[in-house]
Design a protein around this motif. Sequence first.
Motif, short mmCIF file in Angstrom:
data_model
loop_
_atom_site.label_atom_id
_atom_site.label_comp_id
_atom_site.label_asym_id
_atom_site.label_seq_id
_atom_site.Cartn_x
_atom_site.Cartn_y
_atom_site.Cartn_z
N UNK A 27 0.43 -0.52 0.18
CA UNK A 27 0.09 0.14 -0.85
C UNK A 27 0.58 1.50 0.16
N UNK A 28 1.75 0.94 0.75
CA UNK A 28 2.66 2.71 0.88
C UNK A 28 3.67 2.89 -0.38
N UNK A 40 3.31 5.98 -2.50
CA UNK A 40 3.81 6.74 -3.08
C UNK A 40 3.77 7.04 -4.82
N UNK A 41 3.92 5.70 -5.45
CA UNK A 41 4.52 5.98 -6.61
C UNK A 41 2.88 7.06 -7.08
N UNK A 49 1.07 9.41 -5.72
CA UNK A 49 1.44 10.76 -5.14
C UNK A 49 2.82 11.73 -6.29
N UNK A 50 3.60 10.32 -6.45
CA UNK A 50 5.04 10.91 -7.67
C UNK A 50 4.45 11.03 -9.15
N UNK A 51 3.79 10.42 -8.95
CA UNK A 51 2.10 10.52 -10.73
C UNK A 51 1.85 12.00 -10.71
N UNK A 52 0.56 11.97 -9.51
CA UNK A 52 0.16 13.14 -9.93
C UNK A 52 1.32 14.20 -9.48
N UNK A 53 2.33 14.38 -8.58
CA UNK A 53 2.97 15.77 -8.74
C UNK A 53 3.91 16.02 -10.26
N UNK A 54 3.76 14.61 -10.73
CA UNK A 54 4.54 14.89 -12.47
C UNK A 54 3.91 15.53 -13.65
N UNK A 55 2.55 15.22 -12.76
CA UNK A 55 1.45 15.91 -14.07
C UNK A 55 1.26 16.76 -13.60
#
Length: 75
Positions: free
Chosen positions: A54-55, A59-60, A62-68
């Motif tokens: 789940x962690x 994290x994956x 959140x990183x995707x959302x930030x990169x988008x």
Amino acid sequence: GYGVAIGATAFLFGLAHMGYGQVYPILMPIVMGILLGYVVVKTKNLFSSITAHVTFNLVTFVVYIISQSLQSSTL
């Protein structure tokens, strides 16, 4: 022993995460399955592996959302 069980489970984990018939994306889930299996064996607790999964997913995501967000703000 544990190695065979972890290997078989990791392979099935990889198959379950294979997307649209592509073989390459199966490698990372197999590695992740091995690591998660190792966590279960070492901790003797399935919940620790579930928490790690789940962690990792969180994290994956959140990183995707930030990169988008960064991509859309630079266009």
